[in-house]
Structures are given as structure tokens and as C-alpha cells.
Design a protein around this motif. Structure first.
Motif, PDB file in Angstrom:
ATOM      1  N   ALA A 177       0.832  -1.203   0.000  1.00  0.00           N
ATOM      2  CA  ALA A 177       0.000   0.000   0.000  1.00  0.00           C
ATOM      3  C   ALA A 177       0.865   1.252   0.000  1.00  0.00           C
ATOM      4  N   GLY A 178       2.003   1.157   0.714  1.00  0.00           N
ATOM      5  CA  GLY A 178       2.922   2.301   0.699  1.00  0.00           C
ATOM      6  C   GLY A 178       2.374   3.532   1.383  1.00  0.00           C
ATOM      7  N   THR A 179       1.525   3.322   2.414  1.00  0.00           N
ATOM      8  CA  THR A 179       0.968   4.471   3.133  1.00  0.00           C
ATOM      9  C   THR A 179       1.470   4.513   4.564  1.00  0.00           C
ATOM     10  N   ASP A 180       2.517   3.764   4.851  1.00  0.00           N
ATOM     11  CA  ASP A 180       2.969   3.583   6.226  1.00  0.00           C
ATOM     12  C   ASP A 180       3.303   4.904   6.909  1.00  0.00           C
ATOM     13  N   VAL A 181       2.906   4.997   8.165  1.00  0.00           N
ATOM     14  CA  VAL A 181       3.235   6.178   8.950  1.00  0.00           C
ATOM     15  C   VAL A 181       4.738   6.318   9.108  1.00  0.00           C
ATOM     16  N   LEU A 182       5.422   5.204   9.153  1.00  0.00           N
ATOM     17  CA  LEU A 182       6.878   5.233   9.255  1.00  0.00           C
ATOM     18  C   LEU A 182       7.487   6.092   8.155  1.00  0.00           C
ATOM     19  N   GLN A 183       6.978   5.928   6.969  1.00  0.00           N
ATOM     20  CA  GLN A 183       7.537   6.660   5.844  1.00  0.00           C
ATOM     21  C   GLN A 183       7.348   8.155   5.992  1.00  0.00           C
ATOM     22  N   THR A 186       9.587   9.208   9.198  1.00  0.00           N
ATOM     23  CA  THR A 186      11.010   9.283   8.900  1.00  0.00           C
ATOM     24  C   THR A 186      11.276  10.100   7.643  1.00  0.00           C
ATOM     25  N   GLY A 187      10.197  10.497   6.965  1.00  0.00           N
ATOM     26  CA  GLY A 187      10.364  11.338   5.789  1.00  0.00           C
ATOM     27  C   GLY A 187      11.080  10.661   4.647  1.00  0.00           C
ATOM     28  N   CYS A 188      11.020   9.354   4.619  1.00  0.00           N
ATOM     29  CA  CYS A 188      11.693   8.668   3.526  1.00  0.00           C
ATOM     30  C   CYS A 188      10.795   7.630   2.903  1.00  0.00           C
ATOM     31  N   GLU A 189      11.023   7.373   1.661  1.00  0.00           N
ATOM     32  CA  GLU A 189      10.275   6.347   0.951  1.00  0.00           C
ATOM     33  C   GLU A 189      10.895   4.988   1.208  1.00  0.00           C
ATOM     34  N   LEU A 190      10.137   3.964   0.917  1.00  0.00           N
ATOM     35  CA  LEU A 190      10.674   2.615   1.021  1.00  0.00           C
ATOM     36  C   LEU A 190      11.932   2.483   0.180  1.00  0.00           C
ATOM     37  N   SER A 191      11.932   3.167  -0.943  1.00  0.00           N
ATOM     38  CA  SER A 191      13.079   3.056  -1.841  1.00  0.00           C
ATOM     39  C   SER A 191      14.373   3.486  -1.151  1.00  0.00           C
TER      40      SER A 191
ATOM     41  N   LEU B 134      -2.030  11.562  11.093  1.00  0.00           N
ATOM     42  CA  LEU B 134      -1.646  10.362  11.831  1.00  0.00           C
ATOM     43  C   LEU B 134      -0.134  10.282  12.012  1.00  0.00           C
ATOM     44  N   ALA B 135       0.593  10.640  10.988  1.00  0.00           N
ATOM     45  CA  ALA B 135       2.051  10.604  11.091  1.00  0.00           C
ATOM     46  C   ALA B 135       2.517  11.510  12.220  1.00  0.00           C
ATOM     47  N   GLY B 136       1.907  12.682  12.322  1.00  0.00           N
ATOM     48  CA  GLY B 136       2.263  13.600  13.391  1.00  0.00           C
ATOM     49  C   GLY B 136       1.955  13.024  14.758  1.00  0.00           C
ATOM     50  N   GLU B 137       0.816  12.386  14.885  1.00  0.00           N
ATOM     51  CA  GLU B 137       0.430  11.804  16.162  1.00  0.00           C
ATOM     52  C   GLU B 137       1.366  10.664  16.577  1.00  0.00           C
ATOM     53  N   TYR B 138       1.866   9.936  15.571  1.00  0.00           N
ATOM     54  CA  TYR B 138       2.689   8.765  15.848  1.00  0.00           C
ATOM     55  C   TYR B 138       4.166   9.085  16.011  1.00  0.00           C
ATOM     56  N   ALA B 139       4.594  10.202  15.478  1.00  0.00           N
ATOM     57  CA  ALA B 139       6.021  10.482  15.286  1.00  0.00           C
ATOM     58  C   ALA B 139       6.875  10.187  16.516  1.00  0.00           C
ATOM     59  N   GLU B 140       6.546  10.801  17.632  1.00  0.00           N
ATOM     60  CA  GLU B 140       7.402  10.700  18.805  1.00  0.00           C
ATOM     61  C   GLU B 140       7.548   9.249  19.266  1.00  0.00           C
ATOM     62  N   VAL B 141       6.413   8.570  19.377  1.00  0.00           N
ATOM     63  CA  VAL B 141       6.429   7.199  19.893  1.00  0.00           C
ATOM     64  C   VAL B 141       7.190   6.264  18.953  1.00  0.00           C
ATOM     65  N   ILE B 142       6.909   6.378  17.677  1.00  0.00           N
ATOM     66  CA  ILE B 142       7.598   5.526  16.700  1.00  0.00           C
ATOM     67  C   ILE B 142       9.107   5.717  16.806  1.00  0.00           C
ATOM     68  N   GLU B 143       9.513   6.952  16.918  1.00  0.00           N
ATOM     69  CA  GLU B 143      10.948   7.241  16.977  1.00  0.00           C
ATOM     70  C   GLU B 143      11.580   6.560  18.202  1.00  0.00           C
ATOM     71  N   ARG B 144      10.915   6.676  19.333  1.00  0.00           N
ATOM     72  CA  ARG B 144      11.430   6.053  20.554  1.00  0.00           C
ATOM     73  C   ARG B 144      11.566   4.538  20.400  1.00  0.00           C
ATOM     74  N   ARG B 164      11.377  -4.301   8.903  1.00  0.00           N
ATOM     75  CA  ARG B 164      10.591  -5.290   9.657  1.00  0.00           C
ATOM     76  C   ARG B 164       9.578  -4.640  10.580  1.00  0.00           C
ATOM     77  N   LEU B 165       9.933  -3.480  11.099  1.00  0.00           N
ATOM     78  CA  LEU B 165       8.958  -2.716  11.869  1.00  0.00           C
ATOM     79  C   LEU B 165       7.766  -2.382  10.982  1.00  0.00           C
ATOM     80  N   HIS B 166       8.072  -1.988   9.770  1.00  0.00           N
ATOM     81  CA  HIS B 166       7.078  -1.712   8.746  1.00  0.00           C
ATOM     82  C   HIS B 166       6.171  -2.928   8.506  1.00  0.00           C
ATOM     83  N   PHE B 167       6.770  -4.086   8.347  1.00  0.00           N
ATOM     84  CA  PHE B 167       5.982  -5.299   8.118  1.00  0.00           C
ATOM     85  C   PHE B 167       5.129  -5.646   9.335  1.00  0.00           C
ATOM     86  N   MET B 168       5.687  -5.476  10.513  1.00  0.00           N
ATOM     87  CA  MET B 168       4.935  -5.778  11.730  1.00  0.00           C
ATOM     88  C   MET B 168       3.738  -4.839  11.867  1.00  0.00           C
TER      89      MET B 168
END
Lengths: 257, 257
Positions: A177-183, A186-191, B134-144, B164-168
Motif C-alpha cells: 500500500a505504501g501508506t505507512d506512517v513510518l515513511q 522518517t520522511g523517507c520512501e521505502l526506496s 496520523l504521522a504527526g500523532e505517531y512520530a514521537e512514539v515511533i521514533e522512541r 521489519r517494523l514496517h511489516f509488523m
DNA sequence: GTCTATATGTGGATAGAC
DNA sequence: GTCTATCCACATATAGAC
């Protein structure tokens, strides 16, 4: 046939544009007006060629899923023929199921990453007609693979296998889906996470290949994890400090040069 | 404070109903009219109390994520204090991160399965403002938690951990979304897969507990899987028939009575 | 804070000329 | 098959009385 003028062009342009826009903005978020404007065809063309907006969405998926379903069944048939009655290995089954899907991302003619993203995002769409439609398209193939996993893991409770198939589907669909909050966080794409040589913007083909490379070990690891209950799911008191966890550590470390 | 009449009731009723309807039909698929009608409040009340539909959605999430973020940070803090500088075990980190989330499903006061499903479905919503919010709400916790995993797995490349965090996240968000094609195909709810004693409709609390019980081993197994490349991701030619795969088989079999 | 009434826009779908 | 013009339901948002 020969009197169809630009008919074929119009139909396909609508499908291509709809695929792109549904992916980017969702079904409800994409109006027929935007689709037809972008495709540079008349507004009425959608209803003439497809009948309705819902039917358009179904056709967008059908033309891609036709290949996917055929190829997944073919891959499983090939495996089972080759094994000659012997049970398959889980890794082979996963490769046939998920690997085939991810090949779409490497081939623009099959839909490319655009369709993969669309698929991943649509699998969690709340709309009723979408869910029932997708379930129908998937039914036969899912059933075949489920049975294959049952045979491959005869000692694992079937309910457990279904749960894990469920989790694997999730990891994959979210990844494509490529909509991950991680991206976004972290401001980066999966690529960018692919690492290695290729600098700058990575093309979708390479992205799909790397996604497959990373995802498959994860899925296998999840599928083969100890059953819940054996270590109480999370071993608060492992037998010895070098027993429960380190097995993993060893796996991960021994590959670091 | 005392002159607010039924103000509090109205606000909360709108939030409760919006949470339910956004979950069932999505953001775009839910109109303010349906929300206010269902909540039995006036149409204008939404704009009076929240300002706009977008702001309403944000508030629906904020009131639940406030607890989740706080609790996740607290759990990680507690782990790190308890370890006194020593690296944490991956299983502890996952338990703190995913276990805390799944506790929401067991407690109606925290949002229950309704909010969990909403969250899972919304994480793949294509709407721009939702993703950035959502990214803003998650940012701090994800980073930790990302940093905690880096410390816990110092020999694993950081890019690999992020993948792998992404996959999880994907496996979990898809699981809680409860929109899986498997469920429609097999015509059964996740609750039916829980097996065991409870017949008939399972309550959400029990469902959440069982989901957690099944999901956590899967995630751990995926996180601790061998790195890609070591066995070429799928071992077409394993060293011996009883080497690569059977390790898993043993795990799974030894728990079958 | 709550309500009615309404402004203003956009959605999907279609009729009928070409 | 394509196009224009239009129907009509429904969306969000607001103005202003109570």
C-alpha cells in the motif's frame, strides 16, 4: 470489429487513469469528472463503456486480477506436479503466492506498482461492494493455497494456519500500500531503505524486487514461529538467558560480515 | 462549567457515533447528516463543536491516541528503567508496543474494537490530511521504539529493522482492521477462528485477547527471521532435506499434544 | 448551545443531437 | 461512440432566530 474507431483507446485510457486516481485518492475520493478530464475523454464515456462508477472499479481490478489468479494457480499446479504427491515446503507455497503478486510490481504491463498500491489500499476499504467483490475474485485461489498450507503443515492446527495466513496477507498488503506512517515520520520512501548502490529516485521495478527480497524472509519467519502457548507467547522467564532469544540473535548476527 | 447544560453529552455523542460510522463506512463514505441524525443532535452541532468534518475526524483520533501514546511511552520507560542500561529484549519491546495497542480492544472505555478497527482501516486511507495527521500523532512514539529496537539488535542493519517494523505494523493494522478477504471467503469472523470453548458470538474483549495471543508470536518470528541473502530468501536447494525447513517443523510439532 | 433555513458546490447518471 | 446539456440527490458549511 474494424468499425470501432478509437473505442479501444478510450476504454483503456479510462481504465489506466482510474487505476492511477483510485490509487492516489481512493474510490470515494475520485470523481468521474476528474477521471474523464484526466483521460481526456467525455464524461458520458464512463457510463457508456462500463455502466456505472462501481462497475468501472470492478473492471479496473478484473483486468489485473485475471492474470494474478491464473498465474497463482499455475504456480501452485506446477509445484504440486513437481512434488508428485509429496507435501510442499511452506517456503515454496509462499513464494508462489506472494512472489507472483510482487512480480506485478516489476512489470508495468501487469499493472506495476500503481496497481500493487491500489490493491493494498483497497483491501482495507470499508465499502461493502468492494469487499464482497474482492472476496469473490480471491475465493478460488485463497482456498487452493489454504489447502496447500494445510497439507504442508499437517501437524499445525488449521485455525492457526488461517490466522497466520491472515497476518501474512496483512504484512504484504500494508507493505504494498505504501501508506505507512513510518515513511511519513522518517520522511523517507521505502526506496530509500533499500540501501545499496542506486542513488536518487529508484524506479518502481527495483523497488518491487527489493520489497520481495525483504518481505519473504519476514513472512517465513512469522509462519514458522512457535505456536502461542508454548512459551506463553512472550517468555517473561526464559529457561536461560542464552536460550529463547539468542536463537534469533544468532540467526541475525551470523549474517553480518 | 455548571452552565454547560447538555454540552458534554452532545460533544461525546457526536464523537462516539462518528467513530462508529467512520469505522464502518470510511471518512468519505460518512456524511455529517448521517452522523448527526444517528447521534440525535442537530446538523449544525458538528461545526459548532469541532469546526469542520476534518477537525471532527482528528478529534475522534486524538481522544484515543492520547492514551495510547502516553501508555506506550510509559511502558518503554518502565522497561528501560528496569533494565538499567542493559539492552532490552525484542520480545519486551514488541509487547510494550503492540500489546499496549491491543489492550484498547479489551476496554470499551479506551475505544474497544470499534476504535481498533477504525485505526487499522484508516492507516491505509489515501486522503492526504489523514496521513499527515496520523504521522504527526505517531512520530514521537515511533521514533522512541525504533531507537529501542536499534539498541536491542545492535548487529542488525538499521534499514533492516525499519523494514521489519514496517511489516509488523502492517500485519497488525490489517489484523485489527478486520476487513480481510479470508473472512469473507471462508464466511467466518476472526472470532470463529479462536476455537476453544466459547460458542456463538464472541464478545470483543475476548476477541482482542485472542488476537494478541496469536499475533505476538507471529511478529516475533518475523522480526527474528534470518536476514535476506543468507539463504537467498527462498532456499531452492537446502543443504539437506532435514535442515532448513525442519527446524520450523520441530517448533510447530512439539506443541501438538 | 441549539435549531431552522439556506447558500453554494459537487456528485453520479442520463436524454437526445450528432 | 461521442458529445452537450441537464436532472436531481446530496455534500459541507453558515447565517441568524431562539
Amino acid at each position: 470489429m474494424s468499425d470501432q474507431k478509437t473505442n479501444h483507446d478510450t476504454r483503456d485510457r479510462i481504465l489506466d487513469v482510474a487505476e492511477q486516481l483510485f490509487m492516489a485518492h481512493g474510490y470515494e475520493g475520485t470523481s468521474l469528472r476528474v477521471i474523464t478530464n484526466t483521460a481526456e475523454v467525455n464524461l458520458a464515456a464512463v457510463n457508456y463503456h462500463f455502466g456505472s462508477k462501481e462497475a468501472l472499479l470492478r473492471e479496473v481490478f478484473r483486468r489485473r486480477l485475471a492474470w494474478l489468479n491464473r498465474e497463482r494457480l499455475r504456480a501452485l499446479d506446477a509445484l504440486e506436479s513437481g512434488a508428485g504427491g509429496a507435501p510442499l515446503k511452506p517456503s515454496q507455497i509462499l513464494e508462489a503466492f506472494f512472489g507472483t503478486l510482487l512480480r506485478i510490481g516489476e512489470d508495468e504491463a501487469l499493472g506495476g506498482m500503481t496497481f500493487l498500491r491500489l490493491l493494498g489500499r483497497t483491501l482495507t476499504d470499508p465499502a461493502e461492494f468492494i469487499r464482497t467483490f474482492l472476496a469473490g475474485e480471491y475465493a478460488e485461489v485463497i482456498e487452493r493455497y489454504k489447502q496447500a498450507l494445510f497439507s504442508a503443515l499437517p501437524d499445525v492446527p488449521k485455525a492457526e494456519i488461517v490466522w497466520r495466513l491472515h497476518f501474512m496477507l496483512g504484512a504484504m498488503s500494508y507493505a504494498i500500500a505504501g501508506t505507512d506512517v513510518l515513511q511519513v515520520v522518517t520522511g523517507c520512501e521505502l526506496s530509500d531503505l533499500a540501501g545499496e548502490e542506486t542513488a536518487g529516485a529508484i524506479d518502481d521495478t527495483a523497488l518491487a524486487r527489493r520489497l520481495s527480497q525483504r518481505l519473504m524472509p519476514f513472512l517465513l519467519g512469522g509462519l514458522r514461529a512457535p505456536l502461542p502457548g508454548c512459551l506463553d507467547s512472550v517468555p517473561h522467564v526464559p529457561p536461560s538467558e542464552g536460550d529463547a532469544e539468542p536463537q534469533t540473535q544468532r540467526h541475525l548476527q551470523e549474517k553480518q560480515p
